[in-house]
Design an enzyme around this catalytic site. Structure first.
Site, short mmCIF file in Angstrom:
data_model
loop_
_atom_site.label_atom_id
_atom_site.label_comp_id
_atom_site.label_asym_id
_atom_site.label_seq_id
_atom_site.Cartn_x
_atom_site.Cartn_y
_atom_site.Cartn_z
N ASP A 239 -30.76 -64.46 -21.31
CA ASP A 239 -31.66 -63.52 -21.97
C ASP A 239 -30.88 -62.26 -22.39
OD1 ASP A 239 -34.20 -62.67 -22.77
OD2 ASP A 239 -34.82 -61.97 -20.78
N GLU B 170 -32.25 -60.84 -31.97
CA GLU B 170 -33.36 -59.87 -31.98
C GLU B 170 -33.21 -58.89 -33.14
OE1 GLU B 170 -34.47 -58.06 -28.20
OE2 GLU B 170 -35.05 -56.20 -29.19
N GLY C 260 -44.04 -60.66 -22.35
CA GLY C 260 -45.25 -61.47 -22.13
C GLY C 260 -46.11 -61.01 -20.96
#
Ligand SMILES: [Zn+2]
Length: 279
Positions: free
Chosen positions: A77, A129, A205
């Site tokens: 990540d 990103e 999330g």
């Protein structure tokens, strides 16, 4: 990971990416996926990789995932460090995220392109990103006044020039715990997903309402990241068991309680994302 995300796009569901912390949480992610027959992404923050180093993580994942009946990806990540990305690619991660979103647009393009060039010959999936997602992820702090949504024209140019396998545009979600009602830019998400045709990852999330997840998934999010929830369940699962059995001092029972707390939370999310029975 790319194949999983393409299947999810075809089936209109999303694959959960859960940030693990240790062996116990890795086992919870995989067992949750097995019980629901779901494909799943074991996600490691760069901070976790630096804390343990790569070898222990690879050994847990190999041991747990290789005997599993469901498809499992191992994903790095938010990583800003090209050397760490290279190391993970070489040692067995199946996908990596280059997060150069804090850099100027051209620099983000160039760094992201370098990672794609490094990863593609080895069939490793790359997530990128654009924009700045508010909150704290790892040791990356983005203040509210510094956060900005992805620009749609830049998103199209970025995806055309970089060709990422998965794209995380900032659409108004936040890392950490939401202080108020999040303002999700659904139109922006729909526009970017339709025009770039790249599988979209939803960051931040934890704490989103069920209908928000469902709407984001219906608009093109095929990967949903859950990290903060696991941090809370990891710590609270431990503390709550100890508080209710505080004369016991049996570490294995605490570890087991923590495992079940993590697993139940992950199962809930897998069902919500629609990936149950898709393995
Ligand atoms: Zn994130």
């Amino acid at each position: 990971m790319k194949a999983m995300l393409c299947n999810a796009a075809r089936g209109s569901y999303s694959v959960g990416a859960f940030n693990i912390l240790d062996y116990n949480s890795t086992k919870a992610v995989v067992q949750a996926a097995e019980e629901t027959k779901a494909p799943v992404i074991i996600q490691t923050s760069a901070k976790t990789v630096i804390f343990w180093d790569t070898a222990p993580i690879i050994s847990w994942v190999r041991e747990i995932a290789c005997s599993s009946s469901v498809p499992i990806a191992l994903h790095l990540d938010h990583c800003k460090d090209l050397d760490l990305i290279k190391k993970c690619i070489e040692l067995g991660w199946t996908s990596v995220m280059i997060d150069a979103s804090s850099k100027p647009f051209e620099e983000n393009l160039s760094l992201s392109r370098q990672v794609v060039k490094m990863a593609r010959p080895k069939n490793i999936t790359v997530e990128t990103e654009l924009g700045a997602i508010v909150g704290v992820e790892d040791d990356i702090h983005v203040k509210e006044q510094e956060a900005h949504l992805a620009d749609p024209a830049q998103a199209i140019q970025f995806c055309r020039e970089v060709e990422p396998d998965c794209f995380a545009p900032a659409i108004g979600t936040a890392h950490g715990i939401y202080k108020g009602e999040p303002k999700i830019a659904y139109d922006l998400l729909e526009d970017i997903a339709a025009k770039t045709k790249v599988p979209i990852a939803l960051h931040g999330g934890t704490g989103l309402a069920d209908d928000v997840f469902k709407k984001c998934i219906s608009l093109g999010c095929v990967k949903v990241n859950i990290s903060t929830q696991l941090k809370y369940d990891f710590i609270d699962g431990f503390i709550d068991y100890h508080n209710s059995h505080n004369i016991q001092y049996d570490p294995l029972k605490i570890i087991d309680a923590q495992f079940h707390r993590l697993k139940e939370g992950i199962i809930e999310k897998i069902k919500l994302f629609g990936s149950a029975s898709k393995a």
